[in-house]
Enzyme design. Structure first.
Site, PDB file in Angstrom:
ATOM      1  N   LYS A  11       0.843  -1.204   0.000  1.00 27.11           N
ATOM      2  CA  LYS A  11       0.000   0.000   0.000  1.00 27.11           C
ATOM      3  C   LYS A  11       0.883   1.262   0.000  1.00 27.11           C
ATOM      4  O   LYS A  11       2.097   1.178   0.281  1.00 27.11           O
ATOM      5  CB  LYS A  11      -0.906  -0.029   1.228  1.00 27.11           C
ATOM      6  N   TYR A  51     -11.990  -2.692  -3.518  1.00 27.02           N
ATOM      7  CA  TYR A  51     -12.539  -2.807  -2.165  1.00 27.02           C
ATOM      8  C   TYR A  51     -14.070  -2.804  -2.137  1.00 27.02           C
ATOM      9  O   TYR A  51     -14.668  -2.436  -1.123  1.00 27.02           O
ATOM     10  CB  TYR A  51     -11.990  -1.681  -1.284  1.00 27.02           C
ATOM     11  N   ASN A 114      -1.440  -0.572   7.434  1.00 26.67           N
ATOM     12  CA  ASN A 114      -1.048  -1.972   7.658  1.00 26.67           C
ATOM     13  C   ASN A 114      -0.235  -2.573   6.496  1.00 26.67           C
ATOM     14  O   ASN A 114      -0.185  -3.788   6.334  1.00 26.67           O
ATOM     15  CB  ASN A 114      -2.251  -2.823   8.057  1.00 26.67           C
ATOM     16  N   HIS A 117      -1.701  -5.578   1.246  1.00 33.25           N
ATOM     17  CA  HIS A 117      -2.960  -6.277   0.972  1.00 33.25           C
ATOM     18  C   HIS A 117      -2.634  -7.644   0.398  1.00 33.25           C
ATOM     19  O   HIS A 117      -1.704  -7.785  -0.395  1.00 33.25           O
ATOM     20  CB  HIS A 117      -3.801  -5.510  -0.062  1.00 33.25           C
ATOM     21  N   GLU A 128      -9.157 -10.475  -8.182  1.00 32.43           N
ATOM     22  CA  GLU A 128      -8.203  -9.374  -8.046  1.00 32.43           C
ATOM     23  C   GLU A 128      -7.110  -9.432  -9.116  1.00 32.43           C
ATOM     24  O   GLU A 128      -6.712  -8.402  -9.653  1.00 32.43           O
ATOM     25  CB  GLU A 128      -7.622  -9.374  -6.629  1.00 32.43           C
TER      26      GLU A 128
END
Ligand code: IDP
Ligand code: MG
Length: 141
Positions: A11, A51, A114, A117, A128
């Protein structure tokens, strides 16, 4: 047991912190191989599609803002049971709960930061990979 493919993305926060190499190193060291890679600033429409399962959640706006805030590094990794093992290597969604030794458990403390992904199932991996890299999104050879 099967050779699979999964989608992993560092990310924007992880890219900014210079953690792309560290994340890729862990997957390669575990025995997984890179089958596709790209570095891009994510268009809002792609972020929302990626998402989509979270669109009704209160944090959706923040999530889309975060993932479009800067470039991401996106990968397809391949290898034995990689969908499940990648999730184990990444650790719990909230880094506070992530075990030491996991990516989030070693490198993060905040939910919104975090680092990475990873697809949560074979079905998600297929969706995805297709969304980010096109083609038919095959995940099992
Ligand atoms: P995952 O990344 O471990 O698969 P998901 O539940 O799919 O976790 O959530 C997607 C992302 O949305 C998480 O990685 C995290 O950045 C963010 N997120 C999830 N739950 C919350 C929350 O309760 N508050 C704020 N952000 C959240
Ligand atoms: Mg998820």
């Amino acid at each position: 047991m099967a050779v699979e493919r999964t989608f992993v993305m560092i990310k924007p926060g992880g890219v900014e912190r210079g953690l792309v190499g560290e994340v890729v190193r862990r997957f390669e060291a575990r025995g997984y191989t890179i089958k596709a890679a790209k570095f891009l600033k994510v268009p809002t429409a792609l972020a929302k599609e990626h998402y989509a399962e979270h669109k009704a959640r209160p944090f959706f706006g923040e999530l889309i803002e975060g993932i479009t805030a800067g470039p991401v590094a996106a990968f397809v990794f391949e290898g034995e049971s990689v969908v499940k093992v990648a999730r184990t290597m990444i650790g719990a969604t909230n880094p506070v709960d992530a075990a030491p030794g996991t990516i989030r458990g070693d490198l993060a403390t905040e939910m919104g930061e975090n680092v990475v992904h990873g697809s949560d199932s074979i079905k998600s991996a297929k969706r995805e990979i297709k969304l980010w890299f096109g083609g038919k999104g095959e995940v099992v050879k």
